[in-house]
Design a protein around this motif. Sequence first.
Motif, PDB file in Angstrom:
ATOM      1  N   VAL A  83       0.794  -1.053   0.000  1.00  0.00           N
ATOM      2  CA  VAL A  83      -0.053  -0.028  -0.182  1.00  0.00           C
ATOM      3  C   VAL A  83       0.870   1.195   0.015  1.00  0.00           C
ATOM      4  O   VAL A  83       1.856   1.374   0.912  1.00  0.00           O
ATOM      5  N   THR A  84       0.526   2.122  -0.867  1.00  0.00           N
ATOM      6  CA  THR A  84       1.574   3.261  -0.790  1.00  0.00           C
ATOM      7  C   THR A  84       0.906   4.517  -0.499  1.00  0.00           C
ATOM      8  O   THR A  84       1.326   5.916  -0.460  1.00  0.00           O
ATOM      9  N   VAL A  95      -7.644   3.659  -1.251  1.00  0.00           N
ATOM     10  CA  VAL A  95      -6.469   2.972  -0.882  1.00  0.00           C
ATOM     11  C   VAL A  95      -5.375   2.580  -2.102  1.00  0.00           C
ATOM     12  O   VAL A  95      -6.095   1.581  -3.014  1.00  0.00           O
ATOM     13  N   SER A  96      -4.306   3.286  -2.330  1.00  0.00           N
ATOM     14  CA  SER A  96      -3.436   3.154  -3.505  1.00  0.00           C
ATOM     15  C   SER A  96      -2.282   2.140  -3.283  1.00  0.00           C
ATOM     16  O   SER A  96      -1.724   1.950  -2.164  1.00  0.00           O
ATOM     17  N   THR A  97      -1.881   1.075  -4.376  1.00  0.00           N
ATOM     18  CA  THR A  97      -1.114   0.141  -4.104  1.00  0.00           C
ATOM     19  C   THR A  97      -0.033   0.281  -5.072  1.00  0.00           C
ATOM     20  O   THR A  97      -0.143   0.770  -6.037  1.00  0.00           O
ATOM     21  N   LYS A  98       0.902  -0.489  -4.881  1.00  0.00           N
ATOM     22  CA  LYS A  98       2.227  -0.509  -5.820  1.00  0.00           C
ATOM     23  C   LYS A  98       2.044  -1.144  -7.073  1.00  0.00           C
ATOM     24  O   LYS A  98       2.272  -0.318  -8.140  1.00  0.00           O
ATOM     25  N   ARG A  99       1.215  -2.222  -7.365  1.00  0.00           N
ATOM     26  CA  ARG A  99       1.079  -2.855  -8.352  1.00  0.00           C
ATOM     27  C   ARG A  99      -0.324  -3.161  -8.796  1.00  0.00           C
ATOM     28  O   ARG A  99      -0.605  -3.618  -9.917  1.00  0.00           O
ATOM     29  N   ARG A 100      -1.062  -3.156  -8.023  1.00  0.00           N
ATOM     30  CA  ARG A 100      -2.655  -3.401  -8.272  1.00  0.00           C
ATOM     31  C   ARG A 100      -3.760  -2.211  -8.167  1.00  0.00           C
ATOM     32  O   ARG A 100      -4.687  -2.758  -8.268  1.00  0.00           O
ATOM     33  N   GLY A 101      -3.226  -1.026  -8.497  1.00  0.00           N
ATOM     34  CA  GLY A 101      -3.972   0.041  -8.556  1.00  0.00           C
ATOM     35  C   GLY A 101      -4.612   0.655  -7.286  1.00  0.00           C
ATOM     36  O   GLY A 101      -4.109   0.378  -6.240  1.00  0.00           O
ATOM     37  N   ASP A 102      -5.922   1.199  -7.598  1.00  0.00           N
ATOM     38  CA  ASP A 102      -6.387   1.853  -6.320  1.00  0.00           C
ATOM     39  C   ASP A 102      -7.549   0.842  -6.192  1.00  0.00           C
ATOM     40  O   ASP A 102      -8.400   0.170  -6.922  1.00  0.00           O
ATOM     41  N   PHE A 103      -8.145   1.106  -4.585  1.00  0.00           N
ATOM     42  CA  PHE A 103      -9.404   0.156  -4.089  1.00  0.00           C
ATOM     43  C   PHE A 103     -10.073   1.472  -3.312  1.00  0.00           C
ATOM     44  O   PHE A 103      -9.589   2.225  -2.776  1.00  0.00           O
ATOM     45  N   LEU A 104     -11.531   1.113  -3.512  1.00  0.00           N
ATOM     46  CA  LEU A 104     -12.214   2.162  -2.876  1.00  0.00           C
ATOM     47  C   LEU A 104     -12.976   1.345  -1.536  1.00  0.00           C
ATOM     48  O   LEU A 104     -13.400  -0.109  -1.821  1.00  0.00           O
ATOM     49  N   ALA A 105     -13.263   2.122  -0.532  1.00  0.00           N
ATOM     50  CA  ALA A 105     -14.089   1.247   0.489  1.00  0.00           C
ATOM     51  C   ALA A 105     -14.666   2.499   1.523  1.00  0.00           C
ATOM     52  O   ALA A 105     -14.212   3.863   1.453  1.00  0.00           O
ATOM     53  N   ARG A 106     -15.578   2.129   1.999  1.00  0.00           N
ATOM     54  CA  ARG A 106     -16.309   3.197   2.924  1.00  0.00           C
ATOM     55  C   ARG A 106     -15.516   3.423   4.378  1.00  0.00           C
ATOM     56  O   ARG A 106     -15.581   4.272   5.243  1.00  0.00           O
ATOM     57  N   SER A 107     -14.682   2.060   4.650  1.00  0.00           N
ATOM     58  CA  SER A 107     -14.187   2.023   5.882  1.00  0.00           C
ATOM     59  C   SER A 107     -12.953   1.255   5.587  1.00  0.00           C
ATOM     60  O   SER A 107     -12.656   0.632   4.860  1.00  0.00           O
ATOM     61  N   VAL A 108     -11.805   1.499   6.461  1.00  0.00           N
ATOM     62  CA  VAL A 108     -10.451   0.817   6.348  1.00  0.00           C
ATOM     63  C   VAL A 108      -9.877   0.862   7.700  1.00  0.00           C
ATOM     64  O   VAL A 108      -9.943   1.513   8.890  1.00  0.00           O
TER      65      VAL A 108
END
Length: 398
Positions: A83-84, A95-108
């Motif tokens: 996670v970057t 939530v941005s990552t190094k190799r897998r792109g971005d993911f969206l969520a209501r909570s982390v």
Amino acid sequence: MEKFYDLIIVGGGPAGLSAAIYAGRSERQTLLLEKGSYGGRINDTYEVRNYPGTVVDSGQHLMERFHEHALSHPTVELKRTTVTGIKKEEDLFTVSTKRRGDFLARSVVLDLGTKPRELGIEGEKEFTGHGVAYCATCDAEFFKGKEIYVLGSGDQAVEEADYLTGFASKVSIIVLHEEGHLDCNEVAAEHAYKNPKIEFVWNTTVAAIKGNDHVESLVLKRVDTGEEREVPSEGLFLFVGMVPQTDLVRDLVTCDHSGYIQVNEKMETSLPGLYAVGDCTQTFLRQVVTSAANGAVAAVASERYVKELNQIQGILSEDSGNIVFLFYNPYRNEEIEKAGELEQQLSGQWKVYRQDITRQSLLYQNLGVEQTVSAAFYRDGKLIEVKPADDCLSMISC
């Protein structure tokens, strides 16, 4: 296109895996991101004897069971990546990552863990991986039949030194304190004192690490006299504490002076919707049992947060008209009565939603309300004003 999840968990230690298990039980679309091995640092623990229901097990095997349990839920995904970045815009996290792109969520949920503290000893970085080590379980086999040193006197240092004697011919524990003063528990201390392959070097620290391609000697310094001496050694293990891996979110949440994330009893950070669990938090005890409990709490709290958020957003729309949220504490009889009176007085012109702040605290916290009974007035989804109870009747004429 980014994929949307109910919950994203950053880090797959005992706390993160526990959160995934609880989220899976609720059939929430959950993504757990881990850059290394699932289970975190407990994988390096040779024996776990204090997890309820487990008389004895290796850390690695216990975490394999956590991992399998999390994967048994069809709504839980686990991905290996780094996670970057994490950011929140309105009520949505990216939530941005190094190799897998971005993911969206209501909570982390953050399970960021810790890493060994580096002391900055001369030669420490140069010889890391070449005689300087921080994990006995990982590196013990490289020191078979060798004479090595361990720096530190806490539980980890003394217990790992005992483990190392199964490989090394001799283990010398360097202790900053005077003779007989160890920082570990009494059981570990007694066990170490009885081990014929362990000896203690008291009132001492390491001034320098020397060698060519590999560690060959250490410069030891007496803390009471300042006297230095060079001793031959083929390895040095450093067990002098851990530091939290929270650089990723230092600008997002409140941390203490050491970088540990501050959370409340719900594992909530200072940013609504963002939770922190396990060793990266400011907590009294850092054990697998407390981490697992943290993960369970965070998963349930985040679920309630999302439900409350959806409820509020469902109420407040562009054509919702006059809406008032009435905040009160149900454990105070006078507030129950006051809220009831206000509801009757306002209901002619306003649609009233009572907010029990012991269970529905999201809007109350987001608005920075500091007292009850009080109310937040909205018109067509937009906030007009927040007022204490005594001033609320002025809104009837609006």
